[in-house]
Design an enzyme around this catalytic site. Structure first.
Site, PDB file in Angstrom:
ATOM      1  N   GLY A 204      30.751  -8.613 -48.582  1.00 12.19           N
ATOM      2  CA  GLY A 204      30.260  -9.127 -49.853  1.00 12.19           C
ATOM      3  C   GLY A 204      30.704  -8.196 -50.964  1.00 12.19           C
TER       4      GLY A 204
ATOM      5  CB  ALA B  47      32.238  -3.895 -51.306  1.00 12.41           C
ATOM      6  CG  ASP B  48      26.694  -3.834 -47.414  1.00 15.53           C
ATOM      7  OD1 ASP B  48      26.354  -2.652 -47.592  1.00 15.53           O
ATOM      8  OD2 ASP B  48      26.461  -4.456 -46.360  1.00 15.53           O
ATOM      9  CB  THR B  49      31.666  -4.374 -44.511  1.00 18.85           C
ATOM     10  OG1 THR B  49      32.606  -4.378 -45.588  1.00 18.85           O
ATOM     11  CG2 THR B  49      32.285  -5.068 -43.308  1.00 18.85           C
TER      12      THR B  49
END
Length: 196
Positions: free
Chosen positions: A105, A68-70
């Protein structure tokens, strides 16, 4: 299926634990640069997929890796993790008194080749912050591992966020409702909770 969490984030670990899921943590260094032409949600999805690609060679057929990436977006500007206190101050000064979007994401990549990539968006409203509040937060929380230089669950989130549209957990770094749905579709949930 066995879930592999490819994240060093204590918040993501806690959220998966709170969902009641068993998982193993595996960490690899992945470059978080992204092409300049990408916008908003595309950046979060690109980075999540890029991270997952690094794990493909080490996945067993019965494993699914979760990456995940924020990112925080003010208009079309992406505010990623600040490099230092000066950059964190600049980011929080820009965000205060305004609304901004947070995109997380997620990529779920299975050892058998299946993959799903998605993102979730939440809009966060901040009240106007005093410079002393920003300075205090940066000095005490040192938010250099957080997109936009803040955590919604931290002191600044508690005193500064006036309204949130969307999932609070998306802002924390993992849209748990979507993760659960996609893990179920992939057959990766325990039978007693969704795959029966």
């Amino acid at each position: 299926m066995k879930i592999v969490l490819a994240s060093n984030s204590p918040r993501r670990r806690q959220l998966l634990t709170d969902l009641g899921l068993d998982y193993e943590i595996r960490l690899l260094e992945v470059d978080e640069a992204f092409p300049a032409h990408l916008r908003r949600a595309e950046v979060a999805e690109y980075l999540a997929e890029r991270k997952a690609a690094a794990y493909v060679a080490g996945l067993a057929p019965d494993e699914v890796v979760l990456t995940a990436d924020t990112i925080v977006c003010l208009g079309d500007d992406v505010l990623n993790k600040p490099a230092d206190a000066a950059e964190a101050t600049a980011m929080l000064t820009r965000l205060q008194g305004r609304a901004h979007d947070v995109f997380t994401g997620v990529c779920l990549r299975c050892g058998d080749g299946r993959q799903v990539v998605f993102s979730d968006r939440a809009t966060v409203h901040f009240r106007a912050l005093r410079p002393a509040e920003i300075s205090h937060y940066i000095a005490t929380a040192r938010p250099f591992d957080k997109a936009g230089a803040y955590g919604a669950q931290d002191w600044l989130g508690m005193v500064g966020i006036t309204r949130l549209e969307g999932s609070y957990f998306t802002v924390m770094g993992l849209p748990t409702h979507r993760v659960w749905e996609e893990l179920e579709r992939l057959g990766a949930l325990p039978e007693e909770r969704g795959n029966a």
